[in-house]
Design a protein around this motif. Structure first.
Motif, short mmCIF file in Angstrom:
data_model
loop_
_atom_site.label_atom_id
_atom_site.label_comp_id
_atom_site.label_asym_id
_atom_site.label_seq_id
_atom_site.Cartn_x
_atom_site.Cartn_y
_atom_site.Cartn_z
N GLY A 68 1.05 -1.26 -0.35
CA GLY A 68 -0.47 -0.18 0.16
C GLY A 68 0.87 1.69 0.09
N ASP A 70 -0.24 4.00 0.48
CA ASP A 70 -1.61 5.76 0.34
C ASP A 70 -0.94 6.67 0.91
OD1 ASP A 70 -2.51 3.94 3.05
OD2 ASP A 70 -2.51 2.95 1.32
N THR A 88 4.27 -4.82 -3.78
CA THR A 88 3.56 -5.88 -3.91
C THR A 88 3.86 -6.82 -4.61
OG1 THR A 88 1.45 -5.72 -4.94
CG2 THR A 88 3.13 -4.63 -6.66
N GLY A 89 3.02 -8.06 -4.63
CA GLY A 89 3.50 -9.93 -5.47
C GLY A 89 4.47 -10.23 -4.76
N HIS A 91 3.08 -10.61 -1.47
CA HIS A 91 2.02 -10.88 -0.04
C HIS A 91 1.34 -12.08 -0.06
CE1 HIS A 91 4.41 -7.81 1.78
NE2 HIS A 91 4.01 -6.48 1.61
N LEU A 143 -8.15 -8.88 -6.43
CA LEU A 143 -8.27 -9.70 -7.39
C LEU A 143 -6.35 -9.79 -7.86
CD1 LEU A 143 -10.96 -11.58 -9.05
CD2 LEU A 143 -9.79 -12.23 -7.05
N GLY A 144 -5.87 -9.10 -7.33
CA GLY A 144 -4.58 -8.56 -7.67
C GLY A 144 -3.62 -9.43 -6.52
N GLY A 147 -5.57 -10.85 -3.56
CA GLY A 147 -6.47 -11.18 -3.92
C GLY A 147 -6.31 -12.51 -4.05
N SER A 180 -16.61 -3.34 -11.17
CA SER A 180 -16.20 -2.79 -9.72
C SER A 180 -18.51 -2.39 -9.48
CB SER A 180 -15.97 -1.62 -9.34
OG SER A 180 -14.87 -2.47 -9.95
N ALA A 196 -10.19 -6.54 -0.77
CA ALA A 196 -7.85 -6.95 -1.35
C ALA A 196 -8.02 -5.66 -1.96
CB ALA A 196 -7.99 -8.38 -1.14
N LEU A 199 -6.45 1.13 -0.91
CA LEU A 199 -6.69 2.52 -0.57
C LEU A 199 -6.62 3.42 -1.27
CD1 LEU A 199 -8.52 4.22 1.50
CD2 LEU A 199 -6.77 4.40 2.72
N THR A 203 -11.55 4.10 -3.51
CA THR A 203 -12.08 2.15 -2.91
C THR A 203 -12.35 2.79 -0.98
OG1 THR A 203 -9.78 2.14 -2.11
CG2 THR A 203 -10.98 1.44 -4.29
N ALA A 225 -7.38 -5.65 3.49
CA ALA A 225 -6.81 -4.70 2.52
C ALA A 225 -6.43 -3.04 3.67
CB ALA A 225 -7.94 -3.42 2.17
N ALA A 276 -0.69 -9.26 8.88
CA ALA A 276 -1.50 -10.67 7.96
C ALA A 276 -0.31 -10.34 6.73
CB ALA A 276 -2.80 -9.92 7.30
N ALA A 277 0.64 -9.42 6.94
CA ALA A 277 1.85 -9.74 6.17
C ALA A 277 3.32 -10.70 6.43
CB ALA A 277 1.44 -8.88 4.79
#
Ligand code: NDP
Length: 308
Positions: A68, A70, A88-89, A91, A143-144, A147, A180, A196, A199, A203, A225, A276-277
């Motif tokens: 994230g 944000d 990203t990629g 977790h 769904l990245g 997800g 969406s 997931a 932000l 969203t 998320a 979570a990660a």
């Protein structure tokens, strides 16, 4: 060429920054742990937090150790010519397993038994409370990396998986992918709804009173998320009025979750501290991303996980 990489001391929120410095001793650039007042001395920064001081420190590149981004001002970074990359990629497995664990806990009542254990209480849950995930429905919103990690594990557990993404292209382990615009329809008949998405302006507050009302009364909301993706007061209200059966929450509007929050006390709410990660492999995963981008910078290639 990258000459000096600073590992910001804020990385300590996830793991000791010195561990990442040790993992990067094989690259040509020097690596050392820096505080905000030392950022001027490096040309690249690996960080957990964002500070306005980063903008005028002469940095070429900032790597966020989170997926994230944000809290980063993308416009300002772009205007200063500072590249931003994210994580990203990395977790999908850790967060996927956390969400599978949360869903299993609700199905098999593990959180209830753990709470009872603290009171030395030996008792079954109500006979009709436990269920199996096999045959249960899950809607994954976003769904990245996350997800897909969630969907793969849910599918392996025999769940019926649907999902929502901006561009509704097919995704492995997901029976139906909705755009969406079909969010309400997608979440309305799922036993579990797992969030997931990043932000963003789109969203923020995605799951509010209306969406919670559209969900089944026996549904469980899972949020891995960002807290602000959910209208938290509306969620508390839905849980208190039994229009939602439970929630597993890793992220909150304010973190740490303030002590007066009613969410702490609810039997059917699992609170985890934005963990979570978390995995002991985290520094290795960050080192691999940084190493690859140092190589790409030297080769004049586009950065991996480039944001701006
Ligand atoms: P990705 O960029 O890989 O995936 C994001 C997904 O969200 C994509 O499928 C995208 O759709 C979808 N999406 C974006 N906007 C919308 C929207 N308005 N409606 C529906 N779907 C949307 O990100 P990650 O999976 O790596 O991470 C997602 C977020 O999870 C991060 O931004 C971070 O905030 C959070 N996170 C939390 C962690 C934790 O510890 N709790 C750990 C890691 C991440 P499309 O594919 O169509 O573009």
């Amino acid at each position: 060429m990258v000459r000096a990489i600073g590992i910001h001391d804020s990385v300590a929120a996830l793991f000791p920054p010195t561990v990442l410095a040790e993992r990067l001793t094989d690259i040509d650039a020097t690596t050392r742990v820096v505080g905000t007042d030392e950022v001027d001395d490096v040309d690249a920064l690996v960080t957990f937090e964002y500070d306005e001081a980063f903008l005028d420190a002469g940095l070429d590149w900032i790597h966020s150790v989170q997926a994230g981004i944000d809290r980063f001002p993308l416009d300002k970074l772009e205007a200063r010519g500072i590249s931003l990359t994210n994580s990203t990629g990395t977790h999908g497995d850790s967060v996927g397993e956390t969400v599978a664990g949360m869903m299993l806990s609700f199905a098999r009542r593990l959180h209830q038994y753990r709470s009872q254990q603290e009171r030395t209480k030996w008792a079954w849950a109500e006979w009709d409370a436990p269920f199996t995930l096999s045959g249960c429905s899950l809607c994954v919103v976003g769904l990245g990396t996350l997800g897909r990690g969630i969907a793969a594990r849910a599918d392996a557990l025999g769940m019926h998986v649907t999902g929502v993404k901006r561009t509704p292209t097919p995704v492995d382990h997901v029976e139906t992918v909705h755009p969406s615009s079909e969010l309400h329809e997608a979440i309305s008949d799922a036993k579990f709804v797992a969030l997931a998405v990043p932000l963003t302006d789109e969203t923020e507050g995605l799951i509010g009173a209306e969406e919670l009302a559209a969900m089944r009364d026996d549904a469980v909301l899972v949020n891995v998320a960002r807290g602000a993706v959910v209208d938290q007061p509306a969620l508390v209200d839905a849980l208190q009025t039994d229009s939602l059966a439970g929630a597993a929450l890793d992220v909150f509007e304010t973190e740490p979750l303030p002590e007066p929050s009613p969410l702490w006390e609810m039997d059917e709410v699992i609170v985890t501290p934005h963990a979570a990660a978390a995995t002991r492999d985290y520094p290795d995963r960050m080192a691999a991303l940084v190493r690859e981008n140092v190589r790409r910078i030297d080769a004049g290639e586009r950065l991996a996980n480039h944001v701006v």
